[in-house]
Design an enzyme around this catalytic site. Structure first.
Site, PDB file in Angstrom:
ATOM      1  CD  GLU A  41      -2.420  -1.476   2.709  1.00 52.59           C
ATOM      2  OE1 GLU A  41      -2.661  -0.467   3.377  1.00 52.59           O
ATOM      3  OE2 GLU A  41      -2.795  -2.613   3.029  1.00 52.59           O
ATOM      4  CD  GLU A  66      -8.786   1.676   5.590  1.00 57.66           C
ATOM      5  OE1 GLU A  66      -8.073   1.309   4.638  1.00 57.66           O
ATOM      6  OE2 GLU A  66      -8.766   1.127   6.708  1.00 57.66           O
TER       7      GLU A  66
END
Ligand SMILES: *[C@@H]1O[C@H](CO)[C@@H](O)[C@H](O)[C@H]1NC(C)=O
Ligand SMILES: *[C@@H]1O[C@H](CO)[C@@H](O)[C@H](O)[C@H]1NC(C)=O
Ligand SMILES: *[C@@H]1O[C@H](CO)[C@@H](O)[C@H](O)[C@H]1NC(C)=O
Length: 415
Positions: free
Chosen positions: A219, A330
């Site tokens: 990520e 997120e």
């Protein structure tokens, strides 16, 4: 004489530790303090030079061969790769280069600490970890790690799970093929975080394996995390795990894994400037790809900075290829029972508002089996509660495949 006095000092320190340990009784306390000190010694390597950033961070320029990655037993004899054998095809095409050059970007300042200097060649900049940052985590072992269950999976969009973990996403994704990398240009904002134990991020995920079990994930993006950094600044980050966030992996260089080669960009450092509502917009470009020759996963920031790589052996599924790629936002919502805090995602505004107001990802691409960068086919969108955080995508000449996403969290439409 010198030797004599230093041994006295050592004796004094030892007895002081002993007295403190004895007086405050719980030996667990002392043990924790020693564990914190050991952990900090492992992370904060001796520096060739240290720079004090305007945001309060200390950036240590550490000899490239002394970085935390080389504490890993498998990396003891590792020969650092100073460049990838291959970049993805198409990266330096006119189209891709043009897309890097955001019209409104006034200069190349990307990290705040660049205002006060740079690291010498042969070193890498490492943001120094503070004791308080370690103490804020539930245990020394969990420092630098995501809490378990941060599962950005459309397939696991089980309402119970959402309520339990409080993680909310607004993402675009592709799956069902073999992927060897992903790229995006990501709009940079500084979203408001209501509670210090929440965070808000914009990133891409490169995924293999199964959610909740043996997920492999790489990520990269930006995040605001008061818990991790003690402030509300927008920071560049990476993350990796090879077991669904359980025992392996961490942010940035907070464990052995990622091998950094860039002497210019520090993981975890503040990105500057950030976009303002209705005003100048700023974005960063992130590319992660698998070197077809050595098999390592590389990361590039902007069009110039090759940051370094995750060695292939860290992973199981990703040692071969990824089966899913996600891009988007997120947040963690810490309110129980489906209620919401006002923690923002992206700019804190819904996608309908468009450029300058809502946050975007543009020119999203994947790397295919033949090491070609290309626009992904069959993009799907996912969000748990579109009335809180939403996502809308599109496609055009300049921006290729893009989407707007985000939202304000708690609002008249989201309680
Ligand atoms: C590293 O090299 C030494 C000497 O060649 C060897 O004995 C050792 O097994 C190697 N370690 C690893 C982890 O490969
Ligand atoms: C971060 O933002 C929160 C909420 O807006 C605020 O209460 C807090 O003081 C800020 N923290 C710092 C270190 O600026
Ligand atoms: C979460 O819990 C609340 C209250 O128990 C419930 O009404 C709601 O449907 C659950 N799911 C979501 C997504 O909020």
């Amino acid at each position: 004489m010198g030797a004599h006095s230093s041994s006295v000092a050592i004796v004094l320190i030892c007895s002081w530790l002993w007295i403190v340990g004895a007086a405050t009784a719980p030996t667990g306390d002392l043990r924790q303090r020693l564990a914190v000190r050991k952990h900090l010694r492992r992370l904060n390597k001796p520096a060739v030079k240290s720079l004090k950033s305007p945001d309060g961070d200390i950036i240590d320029c550490v000899n490239i061969a002394h970085q935390p990655a080389f504490d890993h037993p498998f990396l003891r004899n590792h020969t650092i790769q100073l460049r990838p054998a291959f970049h993805p095809e198409g990266l330096y095409d006119k189209n891709n280069l043009a897309s890097e050059l955001s019209k409104e970007k006034p200069n190349s300042l990307t990290q705040l600490w660049h205002q006060i200097g740079r690291c010498p060649e042969g070193t890498i900049p490492i943001r120094r970890t503070r004791k308080e940052e370690v103490l804020r985590t539930s245990s020394v072992k969990r420092h630098g790690r995501k809490k378990r269950r941060t599962i950005p999976s459309p397939r696991f969009a089980d309402p119970d799970l959402i309520n339990e973990s409080g993680h909310q996403h607004a993402i675009a994704y592709v799956e069902g093929d073999k992927y060897y990398g992903a790229k995006a240009i990501i709009n940079v904002w500084e979203p408001n975080i209501q509670q210090t134990n929440e965070f808000s991020l914009s990133q891409l995920w490169i995924l293999g394996g199964s959610f909740g079990q043996d997920l492999n994930s790489i990520e990269a993006g930006w995040l605001v995390s008061p818990d991790l950094y003690g402030d509300n600044n927008t920071r560049l980050f990476t993350y990796w795990t090879s077991d669904s966030y359980e025992a392996t992996g961490c942010y940035n260089l907070l464990c052995s894994g990622f091998i950094q080669i860039s002497s210019e960009i520090a993981m975890g450092a503040t990105i500057s400037p950030v976009s303002k509502y209705g005003r100048s917009q700023y974005d960063i470009s992130i590319l992660v790809w698998k070197d077809p020759k050595e098999g390592n996963w590389w990361m590039q920031f902007g069009s110039d900075y090759v940051m370094g790589y995750w060695p292939s052996f860290l992973f199981s599924y990703l040692a071969d290829s990824a089966s899913m790629v996600e891009w988007g936002g997120e947040v963690v919502n810490s309110e129980p029972d489906g209620r919401h805090t006002s923690t923002e995602m992206g700019s804190g505004h819904f996608p309908e508002e468009g450029f300058g107001k809502a946050s975007y990802f543009r020119n999203i691409q994947i790397v295919d089996e033949s090491n070609n960068l290309k626009s992904p086919k069959g993009i799907d969108l996912f969000t748990e509660q579109s009335n809180c955080y939403d996502v809308q995508n599109g496609n055009n000449g300049d921006w290729g495949s893009y989407f707007f996403f985000g939202g304000p969290g708690r609002s008249p439409s989201c309680q």
